[in-house]
Design a protein around this motif. Structure first.
Motif, PDB file in Angstrom:
ATOM      1  N   ARG A  58       0.853  -1.192   0.000  1.00 43.79           N
ATOM      2  CA  ARG A  58       0.000   0.000   0.000  1.00 43.79           C
ATOM      3  C   ARG A  58       0.887   1.240   0.000  1.00 43.79           C
ATOM      4  NH1 ARG A  58      -2.456  -1.462   5.596  1.00 43.79           N
ATOM      5  NH2 ARG A  58      -0.265  -2.105   5.740  1.00 43.79           N
ATOM      6  N   THR A  59       0.560   2.189  -0.878  1.00 43.13           N
ATOM      7  CA  THR A  59       1.373   3.404  -0.951  1.00 43.13           C
ATOM      8  C   THR A  59       0.879   4.496  -0.007  1.00 43.13           C
ATOM      9  OG1 THR A  59       0.057   4.194  -2.821  1.00 43.13           O
ATOM     10  CG2 THR A  59       2.064   2.956  -3.319  1.00 43.13           C
ATOM     11  N   LEU A  60      -0.384   4.442   0.438  1.00 43.60           N
ATOM     12  CA  LEU A  60      -0.907   5.451   1.354  1.00 43.60           C
ATOM     13  C   LEU A  60      -2.114   4.888   2.092  1.00 43.60           C
ATOM     14  CD1 LEU A  60      -0.401   8.375   2.264  1.00 43.60           C
ATOM     15  CD2 LEU A  60      -2.112   9.093   0.601  1.00 43.60           C
ATOM     16  N   THR A  61      -2.047   4.883   3.422  1.00 40.63           N
ATOM     17  CA  THR A  61      -3.138   4.341   4.222  1.00 40.63           C
ATOM     18  C   THR A  61      -3.729   5.373   5.175  1.00 40.63           C
ATOM     19  OG1 THR A  61      -1.659   3.563   5.993  1.00 40.63           O
ATOM     20  CG2 THR A  61      -2.056   2.059   4.160  1.00 40.63           C
ATOM     21  N   GLN A  62      -3.056   6.515   5.347  1.00 42.77           N
ATOM     22  CA  GLN A  62      -3.487   7.518   6.323  1.00 42.77           C
ATOM     23  C   GLN A  62      -4.488   8.484   5.695  1.00 42.77           C
ATOM     24  OE1 GLN A  62      -0.135   9.412   8.118  1.00 42.77           O
ATOM     25  NE2 GLN A  62      -1.310  10.437   9.702  1.00 42.77           N
ATOM     26  N   PRO A  63      -5.622   8.773   6.346  1.00 43.99           N
ATOM     27  CA  PRO A  63      -6.598   9.733   5.798  1.00 43.99           C
ATOM     28  C   PRO A  63      -5.980  11.104   5.592  1.00 43.99           C
ATOM     29  CG  PRO A  63      -7.519   8.519   7.657  1.00 43.99           C
ATOM     30  CD  PRO A  63      -6.062   8.207   7.631  1.00 43.99           C
ATOM     31  N   ALA A 278      12.357   8.396   6.207  1.00 44.18           N
ATOM     32  CA  ALA A 278      11.123   8.718   5.464  1.00 44.18           C
ATOM     33  C   ALA A 278      10.056   7.648   5.626  1.00 44.18           C
ATOM     34  CB  ALA A 278      11.414   8.976   3.987  1.00 44.18           C
ATOM     35  N   TYR A 279      10.058   6.984   6.766  1.00 43.01           N
ATOM     36  CA  TYR A 279       9.000   6.019   7.088  1.00 43.01           C
ATOM     37  C   TYR A 279       7.826   6.761   7.726  1.00 43.01           C
ATOM     38  CZ  TYR A 279      11.675   6.634  11.375  1.00 43.01           C
ATOM     39  OH  TYR A 279      12.364   7.181  12.433  1.00 43.01           O
ATOM     40  N   GLY A 280       6.674   6.118   7.751  1.00 44.10           N
ATOM     41  CA  GLY A 280       5.507   6.738   8.371  1.00 44.10           C
ATOM     42  C   GLY A 280       4.346   5.768   8.478  1.00 44.10           C
ATOM     43  N   GLU A 281       3.445   6.057   9.416  1.00 44.22           N
ATOM     44  CA  GLU A 281       2.277   5.194   9.611  1.00 44.22           C
ATOM     45  C   GLU A 281       1.389   5.165   8.375  1.00 44.22           C
ATOM     46  OE1 GLU A 281       0.226   6.549  13.039  1.00 44.22           O
ATOM     47  OE2 GLU A 281       1.830   6.006  14.462  1.00 44.22           O
ATOM     48  N   GLY A 282       1.422   6.228   7.589  1.00 47.09           N
ATOM     49  CA  GLY A 282       0.564   6.305   6.420  1.00 47.09           C
ATOM     50  C   GLY A 282       1.062   5.530   5.224  1.00 47.09           C
ATOM     51  N   TRP A 283       2.322   5.061   5.269  1.00 50.42           N
ATOM     52  CA  TRP A 283       2.865   4.279   4.148  1.00 50.42           C
ATOM     53  C   TRP A 283       3.787   3.176   4.708  1.00 50.42           C
ATOM     54  CZ3 TRP A 283       3.390   9.441   5.114  1.00 50.42           C
ATOM     55  CH2 TRP A 283       4.629   9.920   5.522  1.00 50.42           C
ATOM     56  N   PRO A 284       3.209   2.208   5.415  1.00 50.23           N
ATOM     57  CA  PRO A 284       4.016   1.215   6.127  1.00 50.23           C
ATOM     58  C   PRO A 284       4.679   0.169   5.239  1.00 50.23           C
ATOM     59  CG  PRO A 284       1.692   0.680   6.316  1.00 50.23           C
ATOM     60  CD  PRO A 284       1.762   2.015   5.634  1.00 50.23           C
ATOM     61  N   ASP A 285       4.273   0.068   3.970  1.00 47.26           N
ATOM     62  CA  ASP A 285       4.737  -1.037   3.129  1.00 47.26           C
ATOM     63  C   ASP A 285       5.839  -0.661   2.154  1.00 47.26           C
ATOM     64  OD1 ASP A 285       2.748  -2.539   4.353  1.00 47.26           O
ATOM     65  OD2 ASP A 285       1.309  -2.226   2.724  1.00 47.26           O
ATOM     66  N   ILE A 286       6.161   0.625   2.012  1.00 45.93           N
ATOM     67  CA  ILE A 286       7.068   1.025   0.941  1.00 45.93           C
ATOM     68  C   ILE A 286       8.392   1.602   1.431  1.00 45.93           C
ATOM     69  CG2 ILE A 286       5.254   1.379  -0.770  1.00 45.93           C
ATOM     70  CD1 ILE A 286       5.389   4.403  -0.081  1.00 45.93           C
ATOM     71  N   HIS A 287       8.503   1.932   2.727  1.00 50.22           N
ATOM     72  CA  HIS A 287       9.767   2.344   3.326  1.00 50.22           C
ATOM     73  C   HIS A 287       9.944   1.580   4.623  1.00 50.22           C
ATOM     74  CE1 HIS A 287       9.999   6.579   1.268  1.00 50.22           C
ATOM     75  NE2 HIS A 287      10.420   5.614   0.482  1.00 50.22           N
ATOM     76  N   MET A 288      11.176   1.198   4.927  1.00 45.99           N
ATOM     77  CA  MET A 288      11.450   0.479   6.167  1.00 45.99           C
ATOM     78  C   MET A 288      11.673   1.441   7.334  1.00 45.99           C
ATOM     79  SD  MET A 288      13.930  -2.680   5.073  1.00 45.99           S
ATOM     80  CE  MET A 288      15.109  -1.705   4.134  1.00 45.99           C
ATOM     81  N   THR A 289      11.292   1.013   8.505  1.00 49.33           N
ATOM     82  CA  THR A 289      11.712   1.692   9.723  1.00 49.33           C
ATOM     83  C   THR A 289      13.163   1.309  10.002  1.00 49.33           C
ATOM     84  OG1 THR A 289      11.058  -0.123  11.169  1.00 49.33           O
ATOM     85  CG2 THR A 289       9.362   1.530  10.637  1.00 49.33           C
ATOM     86  N   PRO A 290      13.851   2.023  10.896  1.00 41.49           N
ATOM     87  CA  PRO A 290      15.226   1.629  11.235  1.00 41.49           C
ATOM     88  C   PRO A 290      15.323   0.202  11.776  1.00 41.49           C
ATOM     89  CG  PRO A 290      14.792   3.869  11.965  1.00 41.49           C
ATOM     90  CD  PRO A 290      13.475   3.319  11.498  1.00 41.49           C
ATOM     91  N   GLU A 291      14.350  -0.201  12.557  1.00 42.45           N
ATOM     92  CA  GLU A 291      14.372  -1.571  13.089  1.00 42.45           C
ATOM     93  C   GLU A 291      14.217  -2.593  11.971  1.00 42.45           C
ATOM     94  OE1 GLU A 291      13.381   1.325  16.159  1.00 42.45           O
ATOM     95  OE2 GLU A 291      12.440   0.898  14.226  1.00 42.45           O
ATOM     96  N   GLU A 292      13.375  -2.292  11.004  1.00 45.63           N
ATOM     97  CA  GLU A 292      13.217  -3.194   9.864  1.00 45.63           C
ATOM     98  C   GLU A 292      14.479  -3.226   9.005  1.00 45.63           C
ATOM     99  OE1 GLU A 292       8.412  -3.041   8.994  1.00 45.63           O
ATOM    100  OE2 GLU A 292       9.684  -1.370   8.330  1.00 45.63           O
ATOM    101  N   ALA A 293      15.192  -2.109   8.934  1.00 43.74           N
ATOM    102  CA  ALA A 293      16.454  -2.096   8.191  1.00 43.74           C
ATOM    103  C   ALA A 293      17.471  -3.036   8.824  1.00 43.74           C
ATOM    104  CB  ALA A 293      17.009  -0.675   8.128  1.00 43.74           C
ATOM    105  N   VAL A 294      17.507  -3.094  10.146  1.00 45.05           N
ATOM    106  CA  VAL A 294      18.400  -4.036  10.832  1.00 45.05           C
ATOM    107  C   VAL A 294      17.976  -5.473  10.511  1.00 45.05           C
ATOM    108  CG1 VAL A 294      19.150  -4.891  13.082  1.00 45.05           C
ATOM    109  CG2 VAL A 294      19.067  -2.427  12.648  1.00 45.05           C
ATOM    110  N   ARG A 295      16.674  -5.741  10.526  1.00 43.99           N
ATOM    111  CA  ARG A 295      16.189  -7.078  10.174  1.00 43.99           C
ATOM    112  C   ARG A 295      16.556  -7.438   8.740  1.00 43.99           C
ATOM    113  NH1 ARG A 295      10.065  -7.017  10.817  1.00 43.99           N
ATOM    114  NH2 ARG A 295      10.293  -9.099   9.894  1.00 43.99           N
TER     115      ARG A 295
END
Length: 363
Positions: A58-63, A278-295
């Motif tokens: 999903r590219t955008l989930t936040q209203p 550049a991660y965010g709650e509104g686009w959780p599938d297209i950029h990693m969080t720092p923790e996901e980058a470690v994973r």
């Protein structure tokens, strides 16, 4: 008198419109072109007139209202308080494996003197216009003409913060290196007058050897587009291998199980260049969080982790220093070897500098 004022107002309005039209004259060219379907249709990733992720994203989930609220809140914390320190790299040593981060996702990988430049963005804004769009928070550490001789210039996807027309045009003029790009992105280069023999397009799991290095386009979980049309060109991560060394470059991607597959097929890696910002709650599938980058680093079997996609442009709502803070904390918790260079700092992968938290002093 009223007629004169009206005439003056119309004149000023006309002049403003003319100035705006003049300033925007290059925008259509910067937006590039769509690829011919016959070129991209054979790809397993292509169907229904566009490219698709293997794992849907999903590219955008936040209203919209929530997005506006996030945009207006704590804006001053998205930039550092003090100037970002820059380093001037020296390329005198050619033996070994070195990586230089120039800011955002622009990075140079050097393996025994063979050099590959990733996603060069030297413009003041990542935008089709030089008047609007996210503006750099620091100058490029070096000018493009100061870069050492390149074996290849690699692009991960066609978003403006990764594919920059002025930078590409200048590199095409001053360098003879080929441009290695995901499938379909060559249409933009053709629109910009880059000779077709200078551009090599690859689908996922396709490779090309330049100088002493093999470049392989690998899967990523993202999207593409420089205008209203989406996903007409492919996005990719990259494996660079040669002289007994390997580096993995994520480009932009959300976390997905494909990282383990990349690690099994191409790893282990001496170093990974991981997207962390550049991660965010509104686009959780297209950029990693720092923790996901470690994973992801662990999944591809990386040794040294160097972060990308943070610090240079404000592209999300988190604090400026948050990506590096969270990455450092997670890397320590997971026992991952980490280097967080200043823009322009050349990292010797075999003797990386200790993390010193330089960003915290200016946040």
């Amino acid at each position: 008198m009223a007629a004169k004022k009206s005439t003056l107002a119309l004149g000023l309005l006309g002049a403003a419109a003319a100035a705006l039209a003049w300033a925007a004259r290059d925008v259509p060219r910067a937006m590039g072109a769509s690829p011919e379907e016959r070129r991209v249709a054979p790809s397993p990733q292509w169907r229904d007139g566009k490219f698709h992720n293997r794992v849907p994203a999903r590219t955008l989930t936040q209203p919209g209202g929530s997005m506006l609220s996030s945009f207006l809140r704590d804006r001053e914390r998205r930039k550092p308080r003090l100037p970002i320190p820059l380093a001037a790299p020296s390329h005198a040593t050619t033996e070994g494996l070195h990586i230089t981060w120039y800011g955002h996702s622009s990075a140079l990988v050097e393996i025994n003197g063979d050099r590959v430049l990733f996603d060069p963005v030297w413009s003041d804004r990542c935008s089709p216009s030089h008047l609007v769009g996210p503006r750099r928070l620091h100058e490029p550490p070096v000018d493009l003409y100061e870069l050492p001789a390149l074996a290849a210039i690699v692009i991960s996807h066609d978003h403006y913060d990764h594919l920059d027309l002025p930078s590409i045009s200048e590199l095409a003029r001053i360098s003879t290196a080929p441009f290695v790009v995901p499938l379909g992105v060559g249409a933009h280069f053709a629109r910009w007058g880059i000779p077709p023999e200078r551009v090599i397009e690859l689908d996922w799991d396709e490779s090309i050897t330049v100088a002493g290095l093999t470049l392989t386009a690998t899967e990523a979980r993202h999207f593409s587009g420089r205008g209203l049309a989406r996903d007409e060109t492919l996005w990719a991560s990259w494996v660079i291998a040669g002289h007994g060394r390997k580096v993995f470059y994520t480009g932009d991607s959300g976390y997905f199980d494909g990282y383990a597959e990349i690690g099994a097929a191409h790893g282990p890696f001496d170093a990974t260049l991981m997207q962390i910002g550049a991660y965010g709650e509104g686009w959780p599938d297209i950029h990693m969080t720092p923790e996901e980058a470690v994973r992801a680093h662990q999944a591809v079997r990386g040794e040294l982790l160097i972060p990308l996609h943070w610090g240079t442009f404000v592209l999300a709502f988190h604090d400026w220093s948050e990506p590096a803070d969270r990455l450092w904390s997670e890397a320590k918790a997971e026992g991952v070897t980490l280097a967080v260079p200043r823009p322009g700092e050349r990292v010797d992968v075999d003797a990386p500098p200790a993390v010193d938290g330089w960003w915290q002093a200016i946040a």
